[in-house]
Write a protein that holds these residues in place. Structure first.
Motif, PDB file in Angstrom:
ATOM      1  N   ARG A   8      50.859  31.442  20.648  1.00 21.07           N
ATOM      2  CA  ARG A   8      51.420  33.075  19.579  1.00 21.07           C
ATOM      3  C   ARG A   8      53.030  33.719  20.401  1.00 21.07           C
ATOM      4  NH1 ARG A   8      46.330  34.145  18.524  1.00 21.07           N
ATOM      5  NH2 ARG A   8      46.535  36.132  20.204  1.00 21.07           N
ATOM      6  N   ILE A   9      52.605  34.100  21.282  1.00 23.76           N
ATOM      7  CA  ILE A   9      53.812  34.758  22.147  1.00 23.76           C
ATOM      8  C   ILE A   9      55.562  33.708  22.180  1.00 23.76           C
ATOM      9  CG2 ILE A   9      54.908  35.437  24.683  1.00 23.76           C
ATOM     10  CD1 ILE A   9      52.291  36.244  24.579  1.00 23.76           C
ATOM     11  N   ARG A  10      54.771  32.405  22.655  1.00 28.41           N
ATOM     12  CA  ARG A  10      55.552  31.611  22.659  1.00 28.41           C
ATOM     13  C   ARG A  10      56.242  30.974  21.295  1.00 28.41           C
ATOM     14  NH1 ARG A  10      58.362  27.482  26.009  1.00 28.41           N
ATOM     15  NH2 ARG A  10      56.068  28.954  27.561  1.00 28.41           N
ATOM     16  N   HIS A  70      62.328  33.938  17.503  1.00 30.84           N
ATOM     17  CA  HIS A  70      64.011  35.067  17.907  1.00 30.84           C
ATOM     18  C   HIS A  70      65.044  34.294  18.346  1.00 30.84           C
ATOM     19  CE1 HIS A  70      65.545  38.375  20.337  1.00 30.84           C
ATOM     20  NE2 HIS A  70      65.436  37.006  21.332  1.00 30.84           N
ATOM     21  N   TRP A  71      64.291  33.414  18.979  1.00 27.91           N
ATOM     22  CA  TRP A  71      65.468  32.156  19.442  1.00 27.91           C
ATOM     23  C   TRP A  71      66.811  31.398  17.859  1.00 27.91           C
ATOM     24  CZ3 TRP A  71      68.519  33.509  22.954  1.00 27.91           C
ATOM     25  CH2 TRP A  71      68.406  34.243  24.047  1.00 27.91           C
ATOM     26  N   ARG A  72      65.590  31.606  16.980  1.00 35.65           N
ATOM     27  CA  ARG A  72      65.921  30.273  16.370  1.00 35.65           C
ATOM     28  C   ARG A  72      66.628  31.469  15.465  1.00 35.65           C
ATOM     29  NH1 ARG A  72      61.408  27.408  16.960  1.00 35.65           N
ATOM     30  NH2 ARG A  72      60.599  28.703  15.106  1.00 35.65           N
ATOM     31  N   HIS A 127      65.003  40.609  15.675  1.00 33.32           N
ATOM     32  CA  HIS A 127      64.842  41.766  16.065  1.00 33.32           C
ATOM     33  C   HIS A 127      63.685  41.567  15.716  1.00 33.32           C
ATOM     34  CE1 HIS A 127      69.327  41.956  17.065  1.00 33.32           C
ATOM     35  NE2 HIS A 127      68.543  42.566  18.061  1.00 33.32           N
ATOM     36  N   ALA A 128      62.942  41.389  14.351  1.00 36.31           N
ATOM     37  CA  ALA A 128      61.526  41.752  14.396  1.00 36.31           C
ATOM     38  C   ALA A 128      59.881  40.944  15.530  1.00 36.31           C
ATOM     39  CB  ALA A 128      60.750  40.449  13.430  1.00 36.31           C
ATOM     40  N   ILE A 129      60.840  40.740  16.683  1.00 36.93           N
ATOM     41  CA  ILE A 129      60.160  40.638  17.988  1.00 36.93           C
ATOM     42  C   ILE A 129      60.263  41.880  18.183  1.00 36.93           C
ATOM     43  CG2 ILE A 129      62.070  40.016  19.207  1.00 36.93           C
ATOM     44  CD1 ILE A 129      59.744  37.853  20.412  1.00 36.93           C
ATOM     45  N   TYR A 130      60.212  42.840  17.947  1.00 35.54           N
ATOM     46  CA  TYR A 130      60.373  44.041  19.204  1.00 35.54           C
ATOM     47  C   TYR A 130      60.044  45.051  18.203  1.00 35.54           C
ATOM     48  CZ  TYR A 130      64.685  42.251  21.252  1.00 35.54           C
ATOM     49  OH  TYR A 130      65.320  41.207  22.911  1.00 35.54           O
ATOM     50  N   ALA A 131      58.636  45.838  18.842  1.00 39.39           N
ATOM     51  CA  ALA A 131      58.401  46.885  18.523  1.00 39.39           C
ATOM     52  C   ALA A 131      59.165  48.026  18.196  1.00 39.39           C
ATOM     53  CB  ALA A 131      56.781  47.477  19.246  1.00 39.39           C
ATOM     54  N   ALA A 132      58.976  48.958  16.999  1.00 40.77           N
ATOM     55  CA  ALA A 132      58.995  49.331  15.817  1.00 40.77           C
ATOM     56  C   ALA A 132      60.164  50.370  17.287  1.00 40.77           C
ATOM     57  CB  ALA A 132      58.464  50.424  15.138  1.00 40.77           C
ATOM     58  N   ASP A 133      59.091  50.605  18.674  1.00 40.26           N
ATOM     59  CA  ASP A 133      59.630  51.727  19.623  1.00 40.26           C
ATOM     60  C   ASP A 133      59.607  51.385  20.619  1.00 40.26           C
ATOM     61  OD1 ASP A 133      56.780  50.508  19.836  1.00 40.26           O
ATOM     62  OD2 ASP A 133      56.280  52.843  20.225  1.00 40.26           O
ATOM     63  N   ALA A 134      60.534  49.282  20.457  1.00 40.89           N
ATOM     64  CA  ALA A 134      61.284  49.114  21.751  1.00 40.89           C
ATOM     65  C   ALA A 134      61.593  50.016  22.615  1.00 40.89           C
ATOM     66  CB  ALA A 134      61.306  48.032  21.452  1.00 40.89           C
ATOM     67  N   TYR A 174      69.296  48.955  30.563  1.00 33.57           N
ATOM     68  CA  TYR A 174      69.688  48.100  31.713  1.00 33.57           C
ATOM     69  C   TYR A 174      70.247  48.728  32.712  1.00 33.57           C
ATOM     70  CZ  TYR A 174      72.232  45.049  27.547  1.00 33.57           C
ATOM     71  OH  TYR A 174      71.580  44.782  26.250  1.00 33.57           O
ATOM     72  N   PRO A 175      68.951  49.190  34.020  1.00 32.37           N
ATOM     73  CA  PRO A 175      69.741  49.207  34.893  1.00 32.37           C
ATOM     74  C   PRO A 175      70.260  49.775  35.522  1.00 32.37           C
ATOM     75  CG  PRO A 175      68.102  47.466  35.429  1.00 32.37           C
ATOM     76  CD  PRO A 175      68.467  47.731  33.725  1.00 32.37           C
ATOM     77  N   GLN A 176      71.146  48.451  35.913  1.00 31.71           N
ATOM     78  CA  GLN A 176      72.984  48.757  36.200  1.00 31.71           C
ATOM     79  C   GLN A 176      73.392  49.360  35.849  1.00 31.71           C
ATOM     80  OE1 GLN A 176      71.427  46.582  34.210  1.00 31.71           O
ATOM     81  NE2 GLN A 176      73.496  45.179  33.437  1.00 31.71           N
ATOM     82  N   SER A 177      73.314  49.353  34.716  1.00 28.87           N
ATOM     83  CA  SER A 177      74.745  51.475  34.207  1.00 28.87           C
ATOM     84  C   SER A 177      74.053  52.557  34.370  1.00 28.87           C
ATOM     85  CB  SER A 177      75.408  50.214  32.862  1.00 28.87           C
ATOM     86  OG  SER A 177      73.857  49.881  32.260  1.00 28.87           O
ATOM     87  N   ASP A 178      72.935  52.344  34.274  1.00 26.58           N
ATOM     88  CA  ASP A 178      71.597  53.675  33.183  1.00 26.58           C
ATOM     89  C   ASP A 178      71.183  53.524  32.144  1.00 26.58           C
ATOM     90  OD1 ASP A 178      69.681  55.093  35.037  1.00 26.58           O
ATOM     91  OD2 ASP A 178      71.155  56.571  34.368  1.00 26.58           O
ATOM     92  N   GLU A 179      71.279  52.609  31.626  1.00 25.28           N
ATOM     93  CA  GLU A 179      72.020  53.073  29.968  1.00 25.28           C
ATOM     94  C   GLU A 179      70.227  52.632  29.072  1.00 25.28           C
ATOM     95  OE1 GLU A 179      75.538  51.047  27.759  1.00 25.28           O
ATOM     96  OE2 GLU A 179      75.305  49.906  29.334  1.00 25.28           O
ATOM     97  N   ARG A 180      69.829  53.269  28.461  1.00 25.37           N
ATOM     98  CA  ARG A 180      68.436  53.140  28.113  1.00 25.37           C
ATOM     99  C   ARG A 180      68.875  52.983  26.190  1.00 25.37           C
ATOM    100  NH1 ARG A 180      63.146  55.950  30.135  1.00 25.37           N
ATOM    101  NH2 ARG A 180      62.881  53.833  31.067  1.00 25.37           N
ATOM    102  N   PHE A 181      68.353  51.938  26.020  1.00 29.66           N
ATOM    103  CA  PHE A 181      68.263  51.862  23.726  1.00 29.66           C
ATOM    104  C   PHE A 181      66.809  52.189  23.332  1.00 29.66           C
ATOM    105  CE2 PHE A 181      71.820  50.502  25.369  1.00 29.66           C
ATOM    106  CZ  PHE A 181      73.039  50.918  25.096  1.00 29.66           C
ATOM    107  N   ARG A 182      66.435  52.707  22.469  1.00 34.97           N
ATOM    108  CA  ARG A 182      65.052  52.960  21.900  1.00 34.97           C
ATOM    109  C   ARG A 182      64.989  52.836  20.292  1.00 34.97           C
ATOM    110  NH1 ARG A 182      62.343  57.071  25.185  1.00 34.97           N
ATOM    111  NH2 ARG A 182      64.139  57.772  27.411  1.00 34.97           N
ATOM    112  N   GLY A 183      64.104  51.844  20.666  1.00 37.59           N
ATOM    113  CA  GLY A 183      63.742  51.538  18.845  1.00 37.59           C
ATOM    114  C   GLY A 183      64.546  50.740  18.187  1.00 37.59           C
ATOM    115  N   ARG A 184      64.170  49.743  17.544  1.00 33.39           N
ATOM    116  CA  ARG A 184      64.347  48.095  17.108  1.00 33.39           C
ATOM    117  C   ARG A 184      65.524  48.293  16.640  1.00 33.39           C
ATOM    118  NH1 ARG A 184      60.662  47.175  12.957  1.00 33.39           N
ATOM    119  NH2 ARG A 184      59.847  46.046  14.508  1.00 33.39           N
ATOM    120  N   GLU A 185      66.352  49.352  15.332  1.00 32.83           N
ATOM    121  CA  GLU A 185      66.894  49.598  14.487  1.00 32.83           C
ATOM    122  C   GLU A 185      68.449  49.660  15.663  1.00 32.83           C
ATOM    123  OE1 GLU A 185      64.673  51.173  13.521  1.00 32.83           O
ATOM    124  OE2 GLU A 185      64.430  49.788  12.575  1.00 32.83           O
TER     125      GLU A 185
END
Length: 66
Positions: free
Chosen positions: A6-8, A14-16, A27-34, A38-49
């Protein structure tokens, strides 16, 4: 279908979706609260949208490797 299959299948879809430019399905693969970190830039994005919007701002060719 077992959990690994199922994961595969979800990753393959997702790739198709990415390759055909179907952002909603991509982006449907991501949980709504994903969270996307990006540790190299210390950025964090919250949520599928938010993740979809952030990735949409990078006009790169999308193709699967490997």
């Amino acid at each position: 279908m077992d959990a690994e299959s199922r994961i595969r299948a979800a990753i393959e879809e997702h790739w198709r979706a990415s390759e055909r430019g179907d952002i909603e399905s991509e982006h449907a693969i991501y949980a709504a609260d994903a969270m996307l970190d990006y540790p190299q830039s210390d950025e964090r994005f919250r949520g599928r949208e938010t993740i979809a919007a952030q990735r949409g701002g990078h006009p790169a060719d999308r193709q699967r490797y490997g």
